[in-house]
Write an enzyme that holds these catalytic residues in place. Sequence first.
Site, PDB file in Angstrom:
ATOM      1  N   PRO A   2       0.810  -1.215   0.000  1.00  0.00           N
ATOM      2  CA  PRO A   2       0.000   0.000   0.000  1.00  0.00           C
ATOM      3  C   PRO A   2       0.848   1.271   0.000  1.00  0.00           C
ATOM      4  O   PRO A   2       1.647   1.490   0.914  1.00  0.00           O
ATOM      5  CB  PRO A   2      -0.812  -0.118   1.286  1.00  0.00           C
ATOM      6  CG  PRO A   2      -0.736  -1.557   1.673  1.00  0.00           C
ATOM      7  CD  PRO A   2       0.588  -2.031   1.184  1.00  0.00           C
ATOM      8  N   GLU A   3       0.704   2.087  -1.014  1.00  0.00           N
ATOM      9  CA  GLU A   3       1.292   3.413  -1.046  1.00  0.00           C
ATOM     10  C   GLU A   3       0.137   4.410  -0.940  1.00  0.00           C
ATOM     11  O   GLU A   3      -0.989   4.035  -0.633  1.00  0.00           O
ATOM     12  CB  GLU A   3       2.116   3.599  -2.326  1.00  0.00           C
ATOM     13  CG  GLU A   3       3.238   2.569  -2.438  1.00  0.00           C
ATOM     14  CD  GLU A   3       4.100   2.735  -3.679  1.00  0.00           C
ATOM     15  OE1 GLU A   3       4.180   3.853  -4.202  1.00  0.00           O
ATOM     16  OE2 GLU A   3       4.682   1.736  -4.131  1.00  0.00           O
ATOM     17  N   ARG A 105       3.149 -10.269   6.729  1.00  0.00           N
ATOM     18  CA  ARG A 105       4.583 -10.133   7.024  1.00  0.00           C
ATOM     19  C   ARG A 105       4.890  -9.315   8.274  1.00  0.00           C
ATOM     20  O   ARG A 105       6.069  -9.135   8.610  1.00  0.00           O
ATOM     21  CB  ARG A 105       5.299  -9.493   5.828  1.00  0.00           C
ATOM     22  CG  ARG A 105       5.328 -10.408   4.635  1.00  0.00           C
ATOM     23  CD  ARG A 105       6.174  -9.805   3.531  1.00  0.00           C
ATOM     24  NE  ARG A 105       5.836 -10.372   2.254  1.00  0.00           N
ATOM     25  CZ  ARG A 105       6.286  -9.924   1.092  1.00  0.00           C
ATOM     26  NH1 ARG A 105       7.080  -8.895   1.054  1.00  0.00           N
ATOM     27  NH2 ARG A 105       5.936 -10.496  -0.032  1.00  0.00           N
TER      28      ARG A 105
END
Length: 266
Positions: A2-3, A105
């Site tokens: 996600p940016e 992660r």
Amino acid sequence: MPELPEVETIRRALEPRLTGARFVAAETHPSDKFTDARLAVGTTVTNVGRRAKFLLVGLDNDHELVIHLGMTGALYLGDPLANEKYVRASWELDDGRTLTFDDTRRFGRVRYVRTGDYSSMPTLHNAGPEPFDPSFDGPHLWQAVHNSKRHIKTQLLSQKPVAGVGNIYADEALWLAQVNPAKRSITKAQATMLAEAITEVMESALANGGTTLRDYKNLDGGEGSNQFQLHCYGRSGSQCDRCATVLRLRVLDARSTTWCPQCQPA
DNA sequence: GTGATAACCTGCTCGC
DNA sequence: TGCGAGCAGGTTATCA
């Protein structure tokens, strides 16, 4: 990963559904990255904002939950997830729904801070202007980068010249502006082209609901469509859409970087 | 103050 | 088929 466009897409979906809800219980992964989530219990959501890649959940006690989705983070609002294997935080709401932060992660994090006090998060604290902010333009970008000796791409990823740019949109903007990512200095003209390119790729990605390459999902579990519009990132070995030269791949400051050796000369 | 690098993480891909 | 190595990358901490 996600940016800014992905986080903003989530924010726009989350705000109308979460505002006014009260957190009545919370469970978290034991890591310090997520245990702050419990501190919001008993508060009511007043708004959902965003700064750079951080979601800012405003609470009615002059505090905020600051959520960073990291590489693989996703938020879901509704019933609890059937598969809890990667749930790092979950909040039970007073209307029976559950807000779930799922993050395979564990690069994401949740912080509970006084509203506007980001001193414990240096990247957020020092973030530059948003790419859609009128103050972000060529002169600002040139001023922010021209004294540094670092690669221009690395500077963009630092969030200081402009907020919200990650690896995908850095490669795309540099390709669009025809600036080599390994340059350590750029002209004022290049800075203007690069600033316009950053704003353009961000607007396009936002309009497309974000880029889904592997993990990104919106609030409803759907995918963005901007991955079909990429000209550069992840296309090494393919022909450049502008000049048909084969795009190259290199590691630049530990980040995979794709560029066109013809359009973006060193 | 600035720049470089390692660490954090785990699923996936690739080669053997 | 199974195993191990390498890779993906945003942020923070540490060191030079």
